[in-house]
Design an enzyme around this catalytic site. Structure first.
Site: not given
Ligand code: DX5
Ligand code: ZN
Length: 241
Positions: A24, A49, A51, A53, A82, A84, A153, A158-159, A161, A191-193, A213-214
């Site tokens: 991401s 990926h 994102d 928003m 993706h 959103m 998800m 939305g964010f 990390g 996706d997420g964490g 991502g992070s």
């Molecule tokens: C959240 C995004 C994710 C996010 C993943 O809304 O859809 O793709 O960037 O980030 P990490 O891997 O840091 O949770």
């Molecule tokens: Zn995503």
């Protein structure tokens, strides 16, 4: 066909699924996006990926078709968008024009999901559908035959990390079961964490497109992070821890 034959077929199909890292770019250094993508790719990432928003569907604003267009010529990897956003139908042609390969829409943002998925396919892109943590997977049953991938998800969108929500594991396992029951072959994305300590559980449940991502982007460590992440994921996929 006997049940054993059928199960054999499913396992064979699953055996050919490759576990991939969809990195991401939300966590990348935007001032050096091309270099960041090159490093994640060098570490073994095979999907970009993106994102998107809009500040309405989620409480954050990121980027849209112009950024997709800018990164299209710098990598051969597929661009996995993706969305959103509210009213995704309005923007699907622009994403196609910009060079997106896959577009996934949030079920919660689509009043006519069947039409939206068809619109994505009609524009030559692979349609995906995304589920927020509070949306039951059973809501997808009517559209599963139309999708290339289902994105589960594992945080509220939305964010980057945020902390992984472990209920995602059961949801992925249920989607894998539904795929077998319905004789389909959509891919399961999460996706997420997703990081070195959570990736094994989602792979074992059946996820094969892993968004991170992070856990990947970090100054001086991006390539090594991607490599190590994939090693953990593929070991789990091969039946190890
Ligand atoms: C959240 C995004 C994710 C996010 C993943 O809304 O859809 O793709 O960037 O980030 P990490 O891997 O840091 O949770
Ligand atoms: Zn995503």
């Amino acid at each position: 066909m006997t049940v054993a034959d059928k199960l054999g077929g499913i396992q064979e199909r699953e055996g050919s699924i490759v576990i991939e890292l969809a990195f991401s770019i939300l966590a990348a250094d935007f001032a050096h996006l091309a270099d960041e993508i090159a490093l994640a790719e060098k570490g073994g990432g095979t999907i970009v990926h993106v994102d998107v928003m809009d500040g309405h569907f989620v409480p954050n604003i990121t980027f849209g078709p112009p950024v997709v267009k800018a990164i299209r010529p710098i990598t051969k990897l597929p661009l996995d968008c993706h969305l959103m956003i509210e009213n995704p139908d309005e923007f699907i042609p622009a994403f196609a024009e910009a060079g997106a390969d896959m577009v996934a829409v949030q079920i919660e943002a689509c009043r006519h999901l069947n039409r939206t998925l068809q619109l994505i396919a009609d524009h030559g892109m692979k349609p995906g559908v995304v589920l927020n943590p509070a949306t039951p997977v059973e809501m997808l049953v009517e559209v599963l035959p139309m999708v290339h991938h289902v994105l589960v998800m594992s945080v509220n969108p939305g964010f980057g990390g945020q902390k992984f929500l472990p209920r995602a594991v059961e949801r992925i396992a249920r989607l894998r079961e539904m795929r077998a029951e319905m004789g389909l072959n959509y891919r399961i994305e999460v996706d997420g964490g997703i990081a070195h300590d959570t990736v094994a559980s989602v792979v074992q449940a059946g996820a094969d497109m892993l968004v991170a991502g992070s856990a990947i982007f970090s100054p001086g460590k991006t390539e090594a992070n991607a490599r190590e992440f994939l090693k953990v994921a593929r070991t789990a996929g091969a039946g190890g821890e």
